[in-house]
Design a protein around this motif. Structure first.
Motif, short mmCIF file in Angstrom:
data_model
loop_
_atom_site.label_atom_id
_atom_site.label_comp_id
_atom_site.label_asym_id
_atom_site.label_seq_id
_atom_site.Cartn_x
_atom_site.Cartn_y
_atom_site.Cartn_z
N GLY A 159 -53.75 85.23 -53.94
CA GLY A 159 -54.05 86.07 -52.91
C GLY A 159 -53.41 85.82 -51.57
N TRP A 160 -53.14 86.71 -50.77
CA TRP A 160 -52.70 86.33 -49.36
C TRP A 160 -53.61 86.23 -48.18
N THR A 161 -53.84 85.20 -47.91
CA THR A 161 -54.88 85.11 -46.53
C THR A 161 -53.76 84.84 -45.33
N GLY A 162 -54.47 84.54 -44.11
CA GLY A 162 -54.04 84.34 -42.85
C GLY A 162 -52.99 83.19 -43.00
N HIS A 187 -69.23 85.16 -49.54
CA HIS A 187 -68.58 84.93 -50.75
C HIS A 187 -67.57 83.48 -50.80
N GLY A 188 -67.42 83.42 -49.44
CA GLY A 188 -66.41 81.99 -48.97
C GLY A 188 -64.94 82.43 -49.55
N LEU A 189 -64.39 83.27 -49.77
CA LEU A 189 -62.98 83.63 -50.10
C LEU A 189 -62.13 84.04 -48.86
N GLY A 190 -63.00 84.67 -47.78
CA GLY A 190 -62.50 85.11 -46.72
C GLY A 190 -61.66 86.49 -46.80
N ASP A 191 -60.57 86.64 -46.29
CA ASP A 191 -59.63 87.83 -46.05
C ASP A 191 -58.50 87.49 -47.06
N ARG A 192 -58.42 88.47 -48.20
CA ARG A 192 -57.38 88.40 -48.93
C ARG A 192 -56.82 89.64 -49.38
N VAL A 193 -55.36 89.78 -49.23
CA VAL A 193 -54.91 90.82 -49.83
C VAL A 193 -53.65 90.43 -50.76
N ALA A 194 -52.68 91.53 -51.22
CA ALA A 194 -51.51 90.87 -52.00
C ALA A 194 -51.97 90.75 -53.31
N ILE A 241 -65.38 94.06 -57.15
CA ILE A 241 -64.18 94.39 -56.42
C ILE A 241 -64.13 93.30 -55.12
N PHE A 242 -63.07 92.92 -54.61
CA PHE A 242 -63.02 92.18 -53.69
C PHE A 242 -61.59 92.28 -52.76
N GLY A 243 -61.61 92.35 -51.43
CA GLY A 243 -60.55 92.28 -50.62
C GLY A 243 -59.83 93.58 -50.78
N GLY A 244 -58.28 93.39 -50.45
CA GLY A 244 -57.43 94.67 -50.51
C GLY A 244 -57.04 94.89 -49.08
#
Length: 613
Positions: free
Chosen positions: A120-123, A95-102, A497-500
């Motif tokens: 969202g919160w990435t690296g 999807h191109g969004l990578g890893d995202r939380v928060a 749904i995505f990430g988390g």
């Protein structure tokens, strides 16, 4: 028609366009019931009419006539909550969004063509970027297409809000694109040259958030002018920080911010372009909030409106606007207290719904919060950092959240929650009035004590509404919290749904849930079927005989419940409704009017679903 006419007005005498207009004011099931018994109304309820009614009833601005195989089924899907679901596609990591939380914030555009993800919160820490993908691509993905949807960055200008985890992003329109602020207000926030003549744009609002460890919450606010013109042109966003006034906005993180149109507030609250209601979250490095604040969209003025202590301190909850019975409410679901980094024994996950009555918001004498409603499910509690997305007019789909997220996919009937809260409020008000009257009359203290004890029991035993489990199939995502979720309501029965986050785990996968039949989009019960065989019968009502075109399933149901009786000569009899009136010029023996026989219609009671003029 003049006031001195001697003939009454009958719906049967009206032109087709007027009759279609009359039917628009009926509920969908009533239209279907009437169409099953009245030949002319059945003919008038064609696909064009159902298309118009679906757009009107669900405030949908753009919905092309060819987008649905059956507009009656589309209406039913938007009106009735889903009864089952399955994870149709995923996981995808392309999807191109990578890893995202928060809590990255996902939402669908006002015309249903695009899905957006904000922040969202990435690296690299908390983000304020806005990325876009095609909603059609997600439908194709759910149907088995090999190509996986991808997001692309939207060109951005201006000053976005200060970055923060669990920041809210509020689209300033209702699901379907309705009730948005005026284009004049939108244009006033855009810089010169950003919008061309005739362009339409919409507003999004980012607020609050915090840094890691549930600390350092802030009150930064930015309004985005979103130019989503469709076609091959990429959507653009310009961020502006309008000059605010009024009360001091509370620093918040993991709160909700709900757009409410002007019609939902009392007249004393003058919000001509609507307002955003902020509730809950945490502040001062972790203290939960309970009092709401309101931001006027036109003036950007903040208001602290009075409450009387009934609101429950919470963060990580969800919020949804409900208009019902002439009233307007915000339903806050779940949430909890305590940091996700703490020992779970020191935290609390709420499995309740709170209802805020918008018509009493600002009343110094009444608490706008109605009694709390308990949410019942054998395993799922919509605690902190779940997601709730609208999947029909009055239903939201709940997923994830809590200290130990549950894999269940559940539907909550918001109308049932509002009804339960209103009933509990009326019960408590009646008990309080009775207790006050007993005290006023000076009756025995024991009687007053019994009434007070009954009132206490009523408060401590809240009304209950059950969550409906939809299943999900054999392949399911890993349960999570702090994720993103987006419903494609009302256009498609899909949820993304995505990430988390889960303890020591971050997720970068994306899934698509289908809560309807992707082959036909389904036909929920109560609306009949376009393929139901029709039969013509002769119906006797009060000495009249009518030829009626009726669905076979409707006829069988009327025979089963005793409303229709089959006579030995093959005709059918029904008791006439009260005060049956004949159209002008009607024959009392045959029931036919002086007009064309094809326009003959059957009057039936509301119990049969038909409507008498």
């Amino acid at each position: 028609m003049t006031e001195n006419t001697t003939n009454p007005c009958y719906i049967a005498t009206l032109a087709d366009d007027l009759q279609r207009h009359v039917m628009v004011f009926l509920e969908g099931p009533d239209c279907c019931g009437a169409g099953g018994a009245i030949k002319r109304w059945r003919a008038l309820q064609d696909e064009r009419w159902w298309h118009l009614k679906t757009k009107l009833d669900f405030c949908v601005g753009r919905w092309d006539a060819n987008d649905e195989p059956s507009w009656r089924a589309a209406y039913a899907r938007c009106k009735v909550g889903p009864s089952a679901a399955r994870w149709a596609a995923g996981p995808t990591r392309a999807h191109g969004l990578g890893d995202r939380v928060a809590a990255p914030q996902m939402f669908i555009s006002p015309d249903g063509r695009h899905i957006y993800n904000y922040g969202g919160w990435t690296g690299r820490g908390p983000q304020t970027d806005l990325e876009v993908s095609s909603a059609d691509a997600y439908e194709a993905f759910a149907r088995g297409a090999e190509a996986e949807p991808r997001f692309r960055l939207c060109p951005s200008s201006g000053a976005p809000a200060h970055p923060g985890g669990a920041q809210s992003l509020t689209p300033l329109w209702l699901p379907g694109g309705g009730a948005a602020p005026s284009q004049a207000l939108v244009a006033s926030l855009a810089p010169a040259g950003f919008l061309r003549a005739g362009d339409r744009a919409h507003l999004i609002l980012a607020f609050g958030g915090g840094l890691g460890g549930y600390r350092h919450e802030h009150e930064s606010l930015a309004v985005g002018v979103l130019a989503d013109l469709g076609g091959d042109e990429a959507p653009r966003v310009h961020w502006v920080r309008p000059e605010a006034s009024g009360s001091t906005p509370t620093r918040r993180c993991a709160h909700t911010a709900t757009y409410v149109p002007a019609r939902c507030f009392a007249e004393a609250l003058n919000f001509p372009e609507g307002a955003v209601v902020f509730y809950g979250g945490h502040t001062e490095n972790g203290r939960e909030l309970a009092a709401p604040q309101v931001l006027c969209v036109k003036s950007w003025k903040w208001f602290d409106l009075p409450t009387h202590g009934r609101g429950l301190p919470t963060h990580g909850h969800s919020a949804a606007l409900v208009e019902r019975g002439g009233g307007a409410y915000i339903v806050f679901v779940g949430g909890g207290t305590g940091s996700i980094l703490d020992d779970p024994a020191r935290c609390q996950e709420h499995s309740v719904a709170q209802v805020l009555d918008l018509h009493t918001l600002g009343d110094v004498y009444r608490d706008p919060f109605l009694p709390t409603v308990q949410l019942a499910h054998e395993s799922c509690a919509p605690g902190r950092h779940h997601t709730a997305c609208r999947v029909s007019k009055d239903c939201v789909l709940l997923y994830g959240g809590g200290d130990n997220p549950d894999p269940a996919v559940c539907v909550l009937d918001l109308a049932a929650v509002v009804d339960a809260a209103v009933t509990a409020e009326m019960t408590q008000a009646a008990a309080s009035a009775q207790a006050a009257e007993t005290e006023r009359r000076g009756l025995a203290r024991r009687a007053l004590s019994r009434l007070a004890a009954g009132l206490t029991r009523s408060v401590s035993s809240p009304a209950t509404v059950a969550l409906q489990d939809l299943g999900g199939g054999e392949t399911t995502p890993t349960p999570r919290k702090f994720h993103a979720s987006c419903s494609l309501y009302p256009w498609r029965p899909l949820l993304v749904i995505f990430g988390g986050w889960q303890v020591d785990r971050h997720f970068d996968d994306m899934w698509v849930l289908a809560h309807g039949d992707l082959a036909s989009y389904g036909t929920p019960d109560g609306y009949g079927s376009d393929d139901d065989d029709e039969v013509e019968i002769v119906l006797q009502v009060g000495g009249r005989r009518e030829r009626v075109l009726i669905e076979r399933s409707t006829l069988e149901a009327l025979l089963e419940n005793g409303r229709f009786t089959e006579l030995p000569n093959g005709t059918f009899a029904m008791q006439p409704p009260p005060a049956v009136m004949m159209p002008p010029g009607g024959d009392p023996e045959t029931g036919s009017s002086s007009g064309d026989d094809d326009d003959d219609e059957e009057d039936s009671s509301s119990e049969d679903g038909a409507r008498e003029a």
